[in-house]
Design an enzyme around this catalytic site. Structure first.
Site, PDB file in Angstrom:
ATOM      1  CB  CYS A   1       3.908   6.612   2.999  1.00  0.00           C
ATOM      2  SG  CYS A   1       2.238   6.729   3.666  1.00  0.00           S
TER       3      CYS A   1
ATOM      4  N   GLY B   1       2.674   4.142  -2.727  1.00  0.00           N
ATOM      5  CA  GLY B   1       1.463   4.886  -2.392  1.00  0.00           C
ATOM      6  C   GLY B   1       0.890   5.578  -3.603  1.00  0.00           C
TER       7      GLY B   1
ATOM      8  CG  ASN C   1       6.702   4.326   5.198  1.00  0.00           C
ATOM      9  OD1 ASN C   1       5.540   3.925   5.188  1.00  0.00           O
ATOM     10  ND2 ASN C   1       7.730   3.551   4.881  1.00  0.00           N
ATOM     11  N   GLY C   2       4.865   4.814   8.112  1.00  0.00           N
ATOM     12  CA  GLY C   2       4.752   3.914   9.247  1.00  0.00           C
ATOM     13  C   GLY C   2       3.428   4.068   9.956  1.00  0.00           C
TER      14      GLY C   2
ATOM     15  CE1 TYR D   1       2.144  -6.747  -4.044  1.00  0.00           C
ATOM     16  CE2 TYR D   1       2.195  -4.934  -2.480  1.00  0.00           C
ATOM     17  CZ  TYR D   1       1.691  -5.508  -3.634  1.00  0.00           C
ATOM     18  OH  TYR D   1       0.747  -4.850  -4.370  1.00  0.00           O
TER      19      TYR D   1
ATOM     20  CG  ASP E   1       0.311 -13.796  -5.958  1.00  0.00           C
ATOM     21  OD1 ASP E   1       1.131 -12.888  -6.201  1.00  0.00           O
ATOM     22  OD2 ASP E   1      -0.909 -13.594  -5.836  1.00  0.00           O
ATOM     23  CG  ASP E   2       3.425 -10.915  -4.042  1.00  0.00           C
ATOM     24  OD1 ASP E   2       2.723 -10.692  -3.046  1.00  0.00           O
ATOM     25  OD2 ASP E   2       3.165 -10.461  -5.176  1.00  0.00           O
TER      26      ASP E   2
END
Length: 540
Positions: free
Chosen positions: A2, A31, A105-106, A263, A373-374
């Site tokens: 988030c 998000g 967030n978490g 990312y 790619d990451d």
């Protein structure tokens, strides 16, 4: 995963909502499921607007005009626990004590024991399956214990310190107390990011405006300076007249999540003193050495380096320069499709990869292609991209990942729910390549990844690398916990929850949907039974 944001303006005649909305749009990558804003206006009254959807769709001119007040909290959400029902859109609210709004967030890892405590001891009702609501009620219960008519900063620090003893896991939080100010705090391991910034107050010759945000890019774009990360275990309280800071959590190992740099975070952000952009450049340099070693060992030559847009571009360019190989943009991205990693459901992810990317044949035809790619998580995107490259004539497709193989669940707020969904779980490198259809797959080594990030802030001794190692910095994560989490968060469980909320289904599901509507859960009828605030989001 988030994004959170808090804002307090020095001038009470100014409205915070438009600026919060702009900030949330800069955090949209964190998000895309739901978003919300709650502001505090005259006499401490809260004004709310939240709903499922993107920031640009929820917050039109009318919606923002209903959000009065000089301070507020905003949130963008992708659900990693619970459902994606709109009743779980944040921020959350409790009216007792004092009126508290909360965004998080978490992910907590001891929710079961906390729920039991809330029910049996605190006697507080938890209405959703969101651990954010649980965190809010733990905080509220701790404040309630003061028994005071009016609280001060000391009471708040004490309440947050107690919360950090009770709650285990990853959490970066922003809260707002009616008529008082805004608060931010971060778990003692500092796993999830949050920071603060200030600027000279708008519309006033004196004073300052303050902001909390998940990433520094929000402060940069809004004209704020002096960005500082909230320290692990620290709480920060800001009112119109003062800023108070204190580390209230017991000292733990500082271990920010390294996947933020791989990312999630925007490249123009700086987290815990580390430039995300510079760290990705360093990832490309380190990966180049590993690619060179493996290609030499296998006797394979590469004609061109092509990134998977957008996150891997920086690393891919540095890798190509190191190896003296041509760098080309072989995939053209449709920018109106969301990030596939955070889309719910494997089928939807597969469907959207080809909507999102188109391969240009002239960059692939008759070439040995190195696609960078990451990371490779479920393998959904990689498999489709590799097939796209082969469909337009690539001779060989080698995939290089900036991150090591992801073999374990993330329990700290990133949607990697089930180990069996992870393409690298219990598979060798050859088996991974076969599964995604690549001729060869090359992964960054974990020591190289850690050094690529850590070199920009050597004071950080450890990162949370649990998705690569299965070692969880907070402790308390065992097989029983992982199995329960996977059951809750797996795609089929999420789909089931959506159906139970009336998205589709039989008579029983329709009945339950009707019951939710009667209970004013979310924006069904303009009021939110979850938090007891009028929701100004209108149904179209």
């Amino acid at each position: 995963m988030c994004g959170i944001l808090g804002l307090i303006l020095h001038d009470p005649s100014q409205d915070a909502a438009p600026e919060i909305c702009e900030g949330l749009s800069l955090l949209q990558h964190r998000g895309q499921d739901a978003c919300g804003i709650v502001t505090c206006g005259p006499k401490g009254r809260f004004y709310q607007c939240k709903a499922n959807g993107m920031v640009r769709d929820v917050f039109d001119t009318h919606a923002l005009s209903t959000l009065y007040g000089w301070m507020g909290v905003g949130h963008v959400r992708y659900p990693t626990a619970g459902s994606s029902h709109h009743a779980e859109a944040q921020p959350f609210y409790v009216n007792s004590p004092y009126g508290i709004v909360f965004a998080h967030n978490g992910n907590l890892i001891n929710t079961q024991s906390l729920l039991q405590f809330m029910d049996a001891t605190a006697h507080r009702h938890i209405n959703t399956s969101s651990d954010s609501e649980l965190l809010l009620n733990v905080f509220a219960d701790n404040l309630q214990k003061t028994g005071k008519f009016r609280i001060n900063e000391e009471d708040i620090f004490t309440a947050i310190g107690s919360l950090m003893e009770q709650c285990k896991g990853a959490y970066a939080c922003v809260a707002m107390l009616a008529g008082f100010g805004i608060i931010a705090f971060r778990d003692p391991n500092g796993i999830r990011p949050v920071g603060m910034a200030s600027r000279k107050a708008l519309g006033s010759a004196t004073g300052k405006d303050y902001m909390f945000a998940s990433e520094s890019v929000v402060a940069d774009a809004s004209g704020y300076g002096d960005w500082e990360d909230v320290r692990p275990g620290e709480a920060v309280i800001i009112t119109r007249n003062s800023v108070s800071r204190r580390v209230v959590g017991k000292a733990e190992t500082f271990a920010p999540d390294i996947f933020e740099y791989v990312y999630f975070a925007r490249p123009d952000s700086v987290l815990d003193g580390i430039s995300v952009y510079r760290s990705r450049m360093a990832m490309g340099d380190a990966l180049a050495a590993e690619v060179q070693r493996v290609l030499t060992e296998k006797g394979i030559s590469v004609d061109v380096v092509i990134p998977v847009p957008d996150t891997s571009r920086v690393a891919a360019l540095n890798l190509a320069q190191k190896l003296n190989l041509p760098y080309r943009e072989g995939f053209i991205k449709n920018r109106y499709v969301g990030r596939t990693f955070i889309m719910p459901g494997q089928q939807m992810r597969r469907k959207n990869v080809r909507r999102k990317l188109n391969a240009m044949a002239l960059e692939f035809a008759n070439k040995n292609v190195l696609i960078v790619d990451d990371s490779i998580v479920r393998g959904t995107t990689s498999k489709e991209i590799i097939q796209m490259a082969k469909d337009v004539g690539a001779k060989k497709v080698i995939v290089a990942s900036c991150a090591p193989p992801i073999r374990y669940s993330n329990v700290y707020g990133i949607d990697m729910p089930s180990r069996v969904e992870l393409v690298a779980h219990n598979r060798s490198l050859d088996a991974i390549a076969e599964t995604i259809g690549a001729d060869l797959v090359i992964f960054q080594t974990l020591p190289d990844l850690i050094e690529a990030v850590r070199q920009f802030n050597p004071s950080i001794q450890k990162f949370d690398c649990s998705v690569f190692t299965g070692e969880y910095v907070t402790g308390g994560v065992d097989e029983e916990y992982l199995s329960r989490l996977e059951k809750i968060r797996a795609d089929n469980a999420k789909d089931k929850t959506d159906k139970e909320n009336g998205v589709a289904g039989d008579t029983d599901m329709v009945k339950e949907s009707r019951e939710l509507a009667l209970g004013c859960s979310g924006p069904m009828n303009g009021a939110d039974g979850t938090i007891g605030l009028h929701n100004s989001w209108k149904l179209g």
